[in-house]
Each structure stands twice: as structure tokens, then as C-alpha cells.
Enzyme design. Sequence first.
Site, PDB file in Angstrom:
ATOM      1  N   TYR A 154       0.811  -1.212   0.000  1.00 25.38           N
ATOM      2  CA  TYR A 154       0.000   0.000   0.000  1.00 25.38           C
ATOM      3  C   TYR A 154       0.850   1.271   0.000  1.00 25.38           C
ATOM      4  O   TYR A 154       0.605   2.205  -0.768  1.00 25.38           O
ATOM      5  CB  TYR A 154      -0.912  -0.029   1.228  1.00 25.38           C
ATOM      6  CG  TYR A 154      -1.833   1.153   1.356  1.00 25.38           C
ATOM      7  CD1 TYR A 154      -2.863   1.372   0.448  1.00 25.38           C
ATOM      8  CD2 TYR A 154      -1.688   2.051   2.412  1.00 25.38           C
ATOM      9  CE1 TYR A 154      -3.709   2.458   0.578  1.00 25.38           C
ATOM     10  CE2 TYR A 154      -2.535   3.135   2.554  1.00 25.38           C
ATOM     11  CZ  TYR A 154      -3.538   3.341   1.642  1.00 25.38           C
ATOM     12  OH  TYR A 154      -4.378   4.421   1.765  1.00 25.38           O
ATOM     13  N   ASN A 183      -4.632   8.258   9.176  1.00 22.30           N
ATOM     14  CA  ASN A 183      -5.572   7.486  10.007  1.00 22.30           C
ATOM     15  C   ASN A 183      -6.918   8.192  10.183  1.00 22.30           C
ATOM     16  O   ASN A 183      -7.271   8.618  11.279  1.00 22.30           O
ATOM     17  CB  ASN A 183      -4.950   7.211  11.381  1.00 22.30           C
ATOM     18  CG  ASN A 183      -3.707   6.352  11.301  1.00 22.30           C
ATOM     19  OD1 ASN A 183      -3.720   5.287  10.696  1.00 22.30           O
ATOM     20  ND2 ASN A 183      -2.621   6.810  11.891  1.00 22.30           N
ATOM     21  N   ARG A 291       3.561   6.810  14.830  1.00 23.38           N
ATOM     22  CA  ARG A 291       3.376   7.689  13.671  1.00 23.38           C
ATOM     23  C   ARG A 291       2.566   8.910  14.094  1.00 23.38           C
ATOM     24  O   ARG A 291       1.514   8.784  14.714  1.00 23.38           O
ATOM     25  CB  ARG A 291       2.654   6.961  12.541  1.00 23.38           C
ATOM     26  CG  ARG A 291       2.337   7.834  11.326  1.00 23.38           C
ATOM     27  CD  ARG A 291       1.586   7.044  10.262  1.00 23.38           C
ATOM     28  NE  ARG A 291       2.441   6.010   9.690  1.00 23.38           N
ATOM     29  CZ  ARG A 291       1.981   4.888   9.114  1.00 23.38           C
ATOM     30  NH1 ARG A 291       0.676   4.643   9.092  1.00 23.38           N
ATOM     31  NH2 ARG A 291       2.815   4.017   8.608  1.00 23.38           N
TER      32      ARG A 291
END
Length: 333
Positions: A154, A183, A291
Site C-alpha cells: 500500500y 488514520n 506515527r
Amino acid sequence: MTPSPVGPRPVLVCGAGGFIGGHLAARLLAEGHRVRCADVKPLRSWFQLHPGAENLSLDLSHREQAAAAVAGVRDVYNLAADMGGIGYISTHRADCMLSVLINTHLLLAARESGVRRYFYASSACVYPDYRQDRTEAQPLAEAMAYPAMPEDGYGWEKLFSERMCADFAADYGLAVRVARFHNVYGPHGSWDDGREKAPAALCRKVARAVRSGGGEIELWGDGRRTRSFTYVDDCVEGVRRLMESGHDGPLNLGSSELVTVRELADLVCATAGVRLRYRHDLTAPTGVAGRNSDNALVRSVLGWEPSVPLSAGLAATYPWIADRVGRAEEAAA
């Protein structure tokens, strides 16, 4: 298919049957745009089907169907991709890579049709693993994507497609806009089909525990990995601002509110008004250690950054998923 209202050339939302695409289409309609929506799924499977739009079931990985979608439109928003949460993308790398065909054919069609602007939805998965190996996550600035080592499958597809957009801009003068989503969560998305991300999965687990009276849910990993989560309304606002800006390089669209997976679960439980025990599956996929989004550039370029607190976004997301959990269990009874 429903005819679009009379007006200027429509805008095209690719992946409109999906989560973010459905919200973006709603926003564009509310702004008064003529909107053409395209998605590979049959219309009955779209998360949101807007009667005020022209709704088309098309496989945009085929050049002729991409060309049909783009014909006559002013702007293209490409959010179409084969993707999901970490459980999906870690086991469907080749399928995710094949999404490069969607972007390729849409770019070709946009070049040939005189499209005004082309938006590409990229991802924070383009950032290299070696910058995300600690839970005390260093905020990821746009320039940190290189030297490249993105997420397998991805992430590589997203980074390659970013480069393709840049080259179409350089060689053909196509005005491109690229956002790296961090996200994104909210209602009207995957929650129980294997593609759901952590906020939706935890909302589902908590809702089922509430209904069953169970006192425990499962967390993937040890709960200490960190992420920032972006509410979908913030994401759509950023997309619209970026599309109308003069910025043509990749731009983070993400919250900078960093939490651990356990803290995320605590917030979902608090939203539901329950306290639950956590059972950890240490064999489940968990992705990088940490992240977070560096928002210095988005503040500079757009004079704005995502601002919806995670608690507020979950207050809108949890009831929607809890309602779907209830409907599914009642239908199965």
C-alpha cells in the site's frame, strides 16, 4: 443513476462509495457543485448514496471506464483504492499495489479531457519505516518521505502514484494536489468487513461487549504503539482547502494528537460509558511503532490544521457503529 442538477461542469469523486469519498461528495453537494460519483462497488453497497449526484458503478482500473468517468468534468478527486486497516493491507499487498492502475488511467483521462485540477489521496504509509521505529513518534514532515522505505504494498503504491502525479504536472501542466491522510476515522465507513481501522474496530468490540455484558475486549499488540487519528470532517475540510490552494506538493492532512492504542481503547470505553479489561493478541499485525503528523507545512500553506479532538470524533463515531452492531445482531437473531 440520478441526473445532476443544471449548472457548470461537474466535479468527479472517485471512490465515492467508500468512507472518505462519501463524505467528500456530501460536502461538495452542500456547496452547490454538480457532482459525479464513481466507485467499483454496486450502488447498493455504497456507504453513502447521494440522490443529488450522478452515481456510477465503474471499475476505474480499466482505462475506458476511467475515461467515461472523467469525460466532461472540471475537477477530479481520486480517493479510489483497494485498501483498509493494518489487518487488510498487511495481507493484500499485491491487491493494494494494483490501485496504481486507477491513478494511471484517471491521470491519462484528466490530461486528455482538460481537467482543471486533479486531487490524489495519498497516505502517511508513504513515510519510511526507519522514521517510525519508536513509540515516542517523531512528527513526520513532508520531506521525510525520502530516502524511501514506505509500507510494503500500500505505501509503495501511494508513493509511486505521488511521483506519477508530479510528473504529469511537470510534463503536461496538469494542476495536481496531493494530500497524505493520517488514520482517518468517523461514521459511514468499514466497521466489520476486514478493512476497518483501529478506531472502528475498537468501537465495534466495545459495542458488542456492552450488548453482551462481557467485560473484556481484545487489543492487537501490547497497546503501546502510537498513532494520531483524524476525524473525517477535518479530512474533508483539508481536501477542499488544498484543492483551491496554489500548493502543488504533497501535504500532510492529519491530527497531531498522539495517543497509544490503549489510550484509544480507553477513550472508546469512556464514550460508551463502560470500563473493560483488555486482552492482548501479540501475534496480530500492528504496523510501525509510532506515527504522528507534522503540521507545520499545512498551517503555513492553508492557515489551518485538523482540530477535532479524538474524544469529540469518537462521540460521533461510536453511536453510529454501535447502532450497526445492534442491527446486525438483531438481524442474525
